[in-house]
Design a protein around this motif. Sequence first.
Motif, PDB file in Angstrom:
ATOM      1  N   UNK A   1       0.797  -1.152  -0.006  1.00  0.00           N
ATOM      2  CA  UNK A   1       0.006  -0.095   0.016  1.00  0.00           C
ATOM      3  C   UNK A   1       0.773   1.312  -0.083  1.00  0.00           C
ATOM      4  N   UNK A   2       0.411   2.298  -0.869  1.00  0.00           N
ATOM      5  CA  UNK A   2       1.103   3.602  -0.811  1.00  0.00           C
ATOM      6  C   UNK A   2       0.141   4.752  -0.642  1.00  0.00           C
ATOM      7  N   UNK A   3       0.575   5.921  -0.516  1.00  0.00           N
ATOM      8  CA  UNK A   3      -0.337   7.246  -0.237  1.00  0.00           C
ATOM      9  C   UNK A   3      -1.301   7.402  -1.459  1.00  0.00           C
ATOM     10  N   UNK A   4      -2.265   7.924  -0.716  1.00  0.00           N
ATOM     11  CA  UNK A   4      -3.337   8.484  -1.776  1.00  0.00           C
ATOM     12  C   UNK A   4      -3.244  10.122  -1.905  1.00  0.00           C
ATOM     13  N   UNK A   5      -2.341  10.518  -1.372  1.00  0.00           N
ATOM     14  CA  UNK A   5      -2.017  12.051  -1.570  1.00  0.00           C
ATOM     15  C   UNK A   5      -1.539  12.291  -3.068  1.00  0.00           C
ATOM     16  N   UNK A   6      -2.275  12.817  -3.887  1.00  0.00           N
ATOM     17  CA  UNK A   6      -2.014  13.050  -5.319  1.00  0.00           C
ATOM     18  C   UNK A   6      -0.731  14.180  -5.641  1.00  0.00           C
ATOM     19  N   UNK A   7      -0.627  14.908  -4.240  1.00  0.00           N
ATOM     20  CA  UNK A   7       0.459  16.043  -4.402  1.00  0.00           C
ATOM     21  C   UNK A   7       1.828  15.624  -4.206  1.00  0.00           C
ATOM     22  N   UNK A   8       1.906  14.265  -3.516  1.00  0.00           N
ATOM     23  CA  UNK A   8       3.122  13.588  -3.135  1.00  0.00           C
ATOM     24  C   UNK A   8       3.604  12.839  -4.444  1.00  0.00           C
ATOM     25  N   UNK A   9       3.859  13.675  -5.720  1.00  0.00           N
ATOM     26  CA  UNK A   9       3.977  13.069  -6.905  1.00  0.00           C
ATOM     27  C   UNK A   9       5.052  12.191  -7.106  1.00  0.00           C
ATOM     28  N   UNK A  10       6.125  12.151  -6.207  1.00  0.00           N
ATOM     29  CA  UNK A  10       7.138  11.331  -6.274  1.00  0.00           C
ATOM     30  C   UNK A  10       6.974   9.741  -5.832  1.00  0.00           C
ATOM     31  N   UNK A  11       5.521   9.469  -5.251  1.00  0.00           N
ATOM     32  CA  UNK A  11       5.510   8.383  -4.846  1.00  0.00           C
ATOM     33  C   UNK A  11       4.304   7.435  -5.642  1.00  0.00           C
ATOM     34  N   UNK A  12       4.056   8.318  -6.822  1.00  0.00           N
ATOM     35  CA  UNK A  12       3.276   7.697  -7.999  1.00  0.00           C
ATOM     36  C   UNK A  12       4.235   7.192  -9.097  1.00  0.00           C
ATOM     37  N   UNK A  13       4.312   5.901  -9.439  1.00  0.00           N
ATOM     38  CA  UNK A  13       5.021   5.461 -10.447  1.00  0.00           C
ATOM     39  C   UNK A  13       4.209   4.676 -11.521  1.00  0.00           C
ATOM     40  N   UNK A  14       4.644   4.645 -12.584  1.00  0.00           N
ATOM     41  CA  UNK A  14       4.014   3.985 -13.996  1.00  0.00           C
ATOM     42  C   UNK A  14       3.846   2.491 -13.441  1.00  0.00           C
ATOM     43  N   UNK A  15       2.824   2.167 -13.521  1.00  0.00           N
ATOM     44  CA  UNK A  15       2.373   0.530 -13.248  1.00  0.00           C
ATOM     45  C   UNK A  15       1.559   0.504 -11.934  1.00  0.00           C
ATOM     46  N   UNK A  16       1.725   1.449 -10.996  1.00  0.00           N
ATOM     47  CA  UNK A  16       1.001   1.303  -9.811  1.00  0.00           C
ATOM     48  C   UNK A  16      -0.591   1.276  -9.944  1.00  0.00           C
ATOM     49  N   UNK A  17      -1.300   0.741  -9.081  1.00  0.00           N
ATOM     50  CA  UNK A  17      -2.595   0.439  -9.168  1.00  0.00           C
ATOM     51  C   UNK A  17      -3.472   1.463  -8.304  1.00  0.00           C
ATOM     52  N   UNK A  18      -4.405   2.029  -8.769  1.00  0.00           N
ATOM     53  CA  UNK A  18      -5.104   3.217  -8.238  1.00  0.00           C
ATOM     54  C   UNK A  18      -6.579   2.737  -8.363  1.00  0.00           C
ATOM     55  N   UNK A  19      -7.069   2.596  -6.741  1.00  0.00           N
ATOM     56  CA  UNK A  19      -8.709   2.087  -6.796  1.00  0.00           C
ATOM     57  C   UNK A  19      -9.447   3.287  -6.363  1.00  0.00           C
ATOM     58  N   UNK A  20     -10.229   3.612  -7.085  1.00  0.00           N
ATOM     59  CA  UNK A  20     -11.410   4.526  -6.873  1.00  0.00           C
ATOM     60  C   UNK A  20     -12.525   3.916  -6.214  1.00  0.00           C
ATOM     61  N   UNK A  21     -13.589   4.514  -5.695  1.00  0.00           N
ATOM     62  CA  UNK A  21     -14.616   3.898  -4.895  1.00  0.00           C
ATOM     63  C   UNK A  21     -15.357   3.015  -5.864  1.00  0.00           C
ATOM     64  N   UNK A  22     -15.591   3.183  -7.301  1.00  0.00           N
ATOM     65  CA  UNK A  22     -16.335   2.331  -7.983  1.00  0.00           C
ATOM     66  C   UNK A  22     -15.416   2.059  -9.293  1.00  0.00           C
ATOM     67  N   UNK A  23     -14.240   2.017  -9.420  1.00  0.00           N
ATOM     68  CA  UNK A  23     -13.188   1.768 -10.538  1.00  0.00           C
ATOM     69  C   UNK A  23     -11.893   1.897 -10.170  1.00  0.00           C
ATOM     70  N   UNK A  24     -11.136   1.108 -11.205  1.00  0.00           N
ATOM     71  CA  UNK A  24      -9.675   0.723 -10.705  1.00  0.00           C
ATOM     72  C   UNK A  24      -9.080   1.409 -12.103  1.00  0.00           C
ATOM     73  N   UNK A  25      -7.653   1.934 -11.846  1.00  0.00           N
ATOM     74  CA  UNK A  25      -6.857   2.423 -12.981  1.00  0.00           C
ATOM     75  C   UNK A  25      -5.434   1.906 -12.588  1.00  0.00           C
ATOM     76  N   UNK A  26      -4.800   1.945 -13.859  1.00  0.00           N
ATOM     77  CA  UNK A  26      -3.278   1.759 -13.654  1.00  0.00           C
ATOM     78  C   UNK A  26      -2.260   3.358 -13.833  1.00  0.00           C
ATOM     79  N   UNK A  27      -1.575   3.507 -13.091  1.00  0.00           N
ATOM     80  CA  UNK A  27      -1.046   4.571 -13.169  1.00  0.00           C
ATOM     81  C   UNK A  27       0.020   4.637 -14.291  1.00  0.00           C
ATOM     82  N   UNK A  28      -0.130   5.841 -15.260  1.00  0.00           N
ATOM     83  CA  UNK A  28       0.758   5.855 -16.341  1.00  0.00           C
ATOM     84  C   UNK A  28       2.222   6.477 -15.998  1.00  0.00           C
TER      85      UNK A  28
END
Length: 70
Positions: A2-29
């Motif tokens: 598990x990682x941060x959900x704080x979008x402003x902490x941009x260094x923590x978000x890397x391509x291939x990460x999985x992001x879960x929304x309440x009713x949706x799932x995406x892959x970080x580019x």
Amino acid sequence: MPLTTDVSDVEQWQGGDIVIFEKHIGIVSDRRNWDGVPYVIHHNDPWQTAYEQDILEKRTDIVGHYRISQ
């Protein structure tokens, strides 16, 4: 892992990460906007014209952010 959900902490978000929304799932580019926030690859509706979109900052329903590690 598990990682941060704080979008402003941009260094923590890397391509291939999985992001879960309440009713949706995406892959970080690996592509990012001018602020350094990554795009999300997802399929939201049948009329969607692009699957890689700059939506992460606009979403208020992020419930998880994960990375598969070895």
